[in-house]
Scaffold this motif. Structure first.
Motif, short mmCIF file in Angstrom:
data_model
loop_
_atom_site.label_atom_id
_atom_site.label_comp_id
_atom_site.label_asym_id
_atom_site.label_seq_id
_atom_site.Cartn_x
_atom_site.Cartn_y
_atom_site.Cartn_z
N LYS A 107 0.83 -1.20 0.00
CA LYS A 107 0.00 0.00 0.00
C LYS A 107 0.86 1.26 0.00
N SER A 108 1.82 1.28 0.92
CA SER A 108 2.65 2.48 1.01
C SER A 108 3.53 2.64 -0.23
N VAL A 109 4.01 1.53 -0.76
CA VAL A 109 4.84 1.60 -1.96
C VAL A 109 4.05 2.21 -3.10
N ALA A 118 -3.28 9.80 1.85
CA ALA A 118 -3.22 9.68 3.30
C ALA A 118 -2.84 8.24 3.63
N ASP A 119 -1.62 8.05 4.09
CA ASP A 119 -1.13 6.70 4.35
C ASP A 119 -1.28 6.38 5.83
N GLU A 120 -2.37 5.75 6.17
CA GLU A 120 -2.68 5.40 7.56
C GLU A 120 -2.48 6.61 8.48
N PRO A 121 -3.15 7.71 8.20
CA PRO A 121 -2.87 8.92 8.97
C PRO A 121 -3.33 8.83 10.42
N PHE A 152 1.61 11.20 6.23
CA PHE A 152 2.22 9.93 6.57
C PHE A 152 1.66 9.36 7.88
N GLN A 153 2.05 8.11 8.09
CA GLN A 153 1.50 7.36 9.21
C GLN A 153 1.98 7.90 10.56
N GLU A 154 3.27 8.25 10.64
CA GLU A 154 3.86 8.55 11.94
C GLU A 154 3.98 10.05 12.17
MG MG Z 1 2.45 1.28 4.91
#
Ligand code: MG
Ligand code: ATP
Lengths: 351, 318
Positions: free
Chosen positions: A62-64, A193-196, A111-113
């Motif tokens: 997914k992130s890629v 939005a990557d796992e925000p 991003f996620q973090e």
């Molecule tokens: Mg990811």
């Protein structure tokens, strides 16, 4: 002449060209000892103002996929194939310079973090203003004024003070709001939005989610939202794509995919979440492990874990089967003969 | 911030006291009796005792220490035995010679190492990276005095481009870095002094920048559309707290470890003075020089800490 006719054309066409078109996207990472095939032929369209939720296990690519849309992968070790059209921009073909101009203005990413996504040595205001100045060439004062507006937009309490704060002085939720403000600063047409919300507390998660949804609708942005959380997907998605081993194995309207899943993987995943009351649990409840991306099997990549798999499932990857509503699944046992997709475990795989 | 600075400054006082105690003690431990050196071979025991009393050496150690400390505090470091001039003036003059050339060398090394380190980290494994690494390893491993000698042989003896030793035709009193006739005397010492810190700082910068470039926020910077040059500026700003600490450390090493280079080039600095004091057993001069060097070392650390807390917002309010 063109300028006059084009609006008419778009109104006349029943299906205008989609804002985002991804066709047969493939991403592999090449290193001395192995080639990791993280994305293996993804195609989808997304219209203006719509939300696509991408769900799938950890490591499904997914992130890629998201980073490919911004061309953020290290050039040297990455091979990207396929077409990515955002508006009239061909992401695969634009120059590096043009790409930096598209990043943050046409396409933004969250991003996620939130804890590590901001530069620890710059104030929040500096980091937001930097983006605005980069893309819109505003003066320092104007950029800071915009930064203040943006913090208000994302509902940061006492925004004047927060502008001058450093990231470590903010809570995770506030930082994620600051990151979102930064991403929105130049009114992007596409927000990735990557796992925000994954790294945030449950209550904060919902606030951020509601906020994102609201802003997305107000600004008419398209959004790709990656999540592990099917509940989140149900709340905000127009379309849902289920990824497995770098492929979309089921795709369709949120209702179709979430209420009437056809692919055995989606079914198992939904069943696993329904049983567990805790929605924050990762989708690890299906027996077996995801395939090794360095040596993908020839057949359906889910076959080794699929309880319906027959002998032919391990020979070739099933082609996409799409019904009239646009609901797609990649499984030999799914048919779209009359109307909606239907899964039938008695269907024999092709010889 | 001010609280931190105040606390840090107050904490420096006991360290400085410790420095004076060690300086004082060093002289007590040192073998040999300075009085014996001053006496003529025919002197009697009474002459010795009189001289001892004149220098205050007959008092108990504690008393000697406080008397000495009191004088130190008003800038009186005694008279040098061999030249019979005030130690304070002699040391101060030499210290200025040392600190100025050390500062020039370390700043030069810092700037070059930043550029080298960033290039090497940004293009890991490239030809540039390997060349820079080779230069850095050379700088770290080559003994500075050997390098000094080689420089002298090459540039002064063989090519006659630069003067071999000393501090200029006009002498160290009127030396100016802004006058070419003087400055050329400083070139080789600067190179010899700068190369080791250049090597160390290049290695450190390379690894710090590489580490920063691997952090998540770099991806955010790229994602918001910054150019690679702007991304590198962020990375450099992020290593500044470490870099300043490194700079201070290297400056400390340079002023403390300049004996060899200053001796090779007859540069009239503290290293040269130390050498002279040891060879002539000039205890007050030795003591004064060590005291000034150690104090400078402590103060450099203080300045570095304060500068670091000024640069790094994460330290400011803790
Ligand atoms: Mg990811
Ligand atoms: N730069 C890279 N070099 C090599 N392999 C990579 C790189 N980036 C990602 N991968 C690999 O690609 C695969 C897919 O990773 P990706 O981060 O897209 O998963 P994901 O679906 O986002 O998972 P998660 O839900 O945990 O975030 C993983 O096996 C990962 O190890």
């Amino acid at each position: 002449m063109n300028a006059m006719t084009s609006p008419d054309l778009s109104q006349a066409t029943p299906h205008p060209a989609p804002f985002l078109r991804v066709e047969d996207l493939r991403v592999k990472f090449v290193s001395r000892d192995a080639t990791v095939r993280a994305v293996n032929g993804i195609s989808f369209n997304l219209e203006r103002g719509k939300v696509l939720c991408v769900i799938g296990e950890s490591g499904s690519g997914k992130s890629v996929m998201m980073r490919s849309l911004l061309r953020l992968h290290p050039k040297k070790r990455t091979v990207i194939e396929g077409t990515m059209m955002v508006g009239e921009h061909d992401i695969g073909a634009v120059s590096d310079r043009a790409m930096t101009q598209l990043r943050g203005s046409l396409i933004s990413m969250v991003f996620q973090e939130p804890m590590t996504a901001l530069d620890p040595l710059y104030t929040v205001g500096d980091q937001i203003a930097e983006t605005v100045r980069r893309h819109e060439g505003l003066s320092k004062e104007a950029a800071w004024a915009r930064a203040l507006e943006l913090l208000e937009l994302v509902r940061v309490p006492s925004p004047e003070r927060r502008l001058k704060a450093y990231p470590h002085e903010l809570s995770g939720g506030l930082r994620q709001r600051a990151v979102i403000a930064m991403a929105l600063s130049c009114r992007p047409s596409l927000l990735l939005a990557d796992e925000p919300t994954t790294a945030l507390d449950a209550s904060v998660q919902i606030q951020i989610l509601v906020l994102l949804r609201k802003i997305q609708q107000e600004m008419g942005m398209s959004m790709i939202f990656v999540t592990h959380d099917l509940g989140v997907a149900a709340q905000i998605a127009d379309q849902v794509a289920v990824m497995y081993a770098g492929r979309i194995i089921e795709y369709g309207n949120a209702r179709d995919v979430l209420l009437n899943p056809q692919h055995p993987y989606t079914k198992a995943m939904l069943a696993a979440t329904a049983k567990d009351q805790d929605r924050n649990l990762p989708l690890e409840a299906i027996a077996g492990n995801p395939p090794d991306l360095r040596a993908l099997p020839d057949g359906c990549s889910f076959a080794p874990r699929c309880k319906y798999a027959g002998p032919d499932c391990i020979v070739t990857m099933p082609p996409p089967v799409t019904d009239i509503r646009g609901h797609m699944a990649r499984c030999f046992k799914v048919e779209a003969a009359d109307g909606p997709l239907a899964f039938d475990e008695r269907v024999a795989e092709p010889a | 911030m001010w609280l931190y600075a105040g606390r840090r400054i107050v904490l420096t006082i006991p360290i400085l006291l410790g420095v004076t105690i060690i300086c004082f003690a060093l002289v007590q431990i040192a073998p040999g009796d300075p009085i014996q050196n001053l006496l003529s071979p025919t002197a009697t025991a009474q002459d010795a005792a009189r001289l001892r009393a004149a220098y205050g050496l007959d008092q108990p150690l504690m008393v000697q220490y406080f008397i000495w400390l009191g004088k130190v505090c008003v800038g009186n470091l005694g008279m040098s035995i061999s030249d019979n001039v005030p130690v304070a003036g002699e040391v101060l003059h030499a210290f200025v010679n040392t600190i100025v050339i050390a500062l020039i060398s370390v700043v030069l090394a810092f700037v070059v190492s930043m550029i080298f380190g960033v290039i090497a980290a940004y293009r890991t494994g490239s030809l540039a990276d390997r060349l820079i690494t080779a230069v850095a390893v050379f700088g770290i491993s080559v003994p500075p005095f050997w390098l000094g000698v080689i420089l002298v042989i090459f540039f002064a003896v063989d090519l006659s481009w630069l003067p071999a030793t000393g501090m200029g035709a006009s002498g160290s009193e009127t030396f100016s870095y802004f006058r070419w006739a003087d400055f050329k005397f400083a070139i080789m010492p600067i190179i010899a002094l700068a190369l080791p810190p250049l090597g160390i700082m290049t290695r450190t910068t390379r690894s710090s920048i590489a580490e920063i470039l691997n952090q998540d926020f770099i991806q955010t910077l790229r994602a918001k559309g910054l150019s690679e040059a702007q991304v590198i500026v962020h990375a450099v700003v992020n290593i500044m707290p470490q870099a300043v600490a490194m700079l201070g450390l290297q400056l400390g090493y340079l002023i403390g470890g300049s004996v060899l280079v200053e001796t090779v080039f007859t540069w009239p600095g503290t290293g040269y003075l130390l050498n002279k004091a040891v060879l002539t057993r000039d205890i007050p001069l030795l003591q004064g020089t060590i005291l000034v060097l150690a104090t400078a070392f402590v103060l450099i650390n203080l300045v570095v800490d304060l500068a670091q807390s000024l640069i790094d917002p994460r330290l400011k309010r803790s």
